[in-house]
Design an enzyme around this catalytic site. Structure first.
Site, PDB file in Angstrom:
ATOM      1  N   LEU A 137     -12.319  31.391  16.117  1.00 54.36           N
ATOM      2  CA  LEU A 137     -10.879  31.563  16.136  1.00 54.36           C
ATOM      3  C   LEU A 137     -10.454  30.241  17.365  1.00 54.36           C
ATOM      4  O   LEU A 137     -10.921  30.347  18.395  1.00 54.36           O
ATOM      5  CB  LEU A 137     -10.280  32.956  16.496  1.00 54.36           C
ATOM      6  N   ASN A 161      -8.477  27.528  23.793  1.00 54.95           N
ATOM      7  CA  ASN A 161      -8.149  26.248  24.302  1.00 54.95           C
ATOM      8  C   ASN A 161      -6.332  26.095  24.718  1.00 54.95           C
ATOM      9  O   ASN A 161      -6.332  25.252  25.334  1.00 54.95           O
ATOM     10  CB  ASN A 161      -8.396  25.313  22.868  1.00 54.95           C
ATOM     11  N   TYR A 172      -0.786  24.555  37.605  1.00 52.49           N
ATOM     12  CA  TYR A 172      -1.814  24.253  36.498  1.00 52.49           C
ATOM     13  C   TYR A 172      -3.183  24.130  37.242  1.00 52.49           C
ATOM     14  O   TYR A 172      -4.113  24.776  36.682  1.00 52.49           O
ATOM     15  CB  TYR A 172      -1.534  22.499  35.890  1.00 52.49           C
ATOM     16  N   LYS A 184      -6.399  26.893  36.327  1.00 54.00           N
ATOM     17  CA  LYS A 184      -7.609  26.223  35.591  1.00 54.00           C
ATOM     18  C   LYS A 184      -8.806  27.209  36.607  1.00 54.00           C
ATOM     19  O   LYS A 184      -9.968  27.332  36.146  1.00 54.00           O
ATOM     20  CB  LYS A 184      -8.094  24.886  35.699  1.00 54.00           C
TER      21      LYS A 184
END
Length: 261
Positions: free
Chosen positions: A5, A86, A151, A155
């Protein structure tokens, strides 16, 4: 055949993961917002590799999006052997000046969707004592990122989260990888609204999507905890905090990314 997936599967690194995994004879579940793009990619992969491909058009910034995806996969009676988290995006600019909702959506997608999907599928993998997860972090995870503040922080969360899960699930036969690419040949810099001069510099230093995905799958196969694919300077950037003061690094990055006056 195993089933993977992939979120954010309609373009960029996600679509390249789909291509590479189909070439390795994996059936696929592709998740992204655009049904048209998903259908086009799915048909191509079915014809080229003779694999089964299901698509789920879902905006993962929506409330309960991960549960919607999980339940849809249940309806399809499919077992997810590999989860590739992702989907994500960035936004360039000073934190105080970037649209508030845009940044909250970034946290929802980059962190909450990943955590939620991982939690739901990890329980199944633990019960089977098998499975794999790839979480997309970034070299931005290793230090503060002025003008990419949210951002970079998302991460950093993904990297820390993934490293913790690796240890918690070491005895369950589950492989988990933090993928930490640098600049990659995608639309990231345009989508993040980088100034043209900075986007051009980043594009010149970019690693191909194929290299990123190949190195990620090889690292997963070897049981590595993380991988920084591509150019050697990606390794230098990711490890600079080990020898240089973090405050100095953030200052240097801030000067590099500061908007032109």
């Amino acid at each position: 055949m195993k089933t993977a997936l992939i979120t954010g599967a309609s373009m960029g690194i996600g679509a390249t993961f789909a291509q590479a995994l189909a070439a390795r004879s994996n059936n696929l579940i592709l998740v992204a917002r655009s049904q048209d793009k998903l259908d086009q990619l799915a048909e191509q992969l079915r014809i080229q590799y003779l694999v089964k491909v299901e698509t789920i058009a879902q905006d993962l910034t929506a409330p309960d999006a991960a549960t919607i995806v999980f339940n849809r996969v249940k309806e399809l009676d499919l077992t997810v052997d590999l989860l590739v988290n992702n989907a994500g995006f960035g936004e360039y600019g000073a934190f105080a000046e970037v649209d508030r909702q845009r940044q909250l959506n970034m946290i929802q997608l980059n962190i909450l969707a990943t955590v939620d999907l991982t939690h739901q599928y990890l329980q199944e993998m633990r019960s089977r004592r098998s499975g794999s997860i790839i979480n997309l972090a970034s070299i931005a995870a290793f230090q503060g990122m002025p003008y990419l503040a949210v951002y970079g922080a998302t991460k950093a969360f993904i990297l820390s989260f993934t490293e913790a899960l690796i240890e918690e699930n070491r005895d369950f036969g589950i492989r988990i990888l933090a993928l930490c690419p640098g600049a990659t040949e995608t639309n990231f810099f345009n989508d993040a609204d980088f100034p043209p001069n900075l986007a051009t510099i980043a594009d010149r230093a970019a690693t191909s999507k194929e290299t990123v995905v190949t190195e990620a799958l090889d690292a997963l196969e070897k049981g590595q905890a993380s991988v920084v694919p591509g150019q050697f300077y990606n390794q230098l950037f990711a490890n600079a905090h080990r020898t240089l003061p973090r405050e100095w690094l953030s200052g240097m990055i801030g000067k590099l990314l500061q908007p032109s006056k």
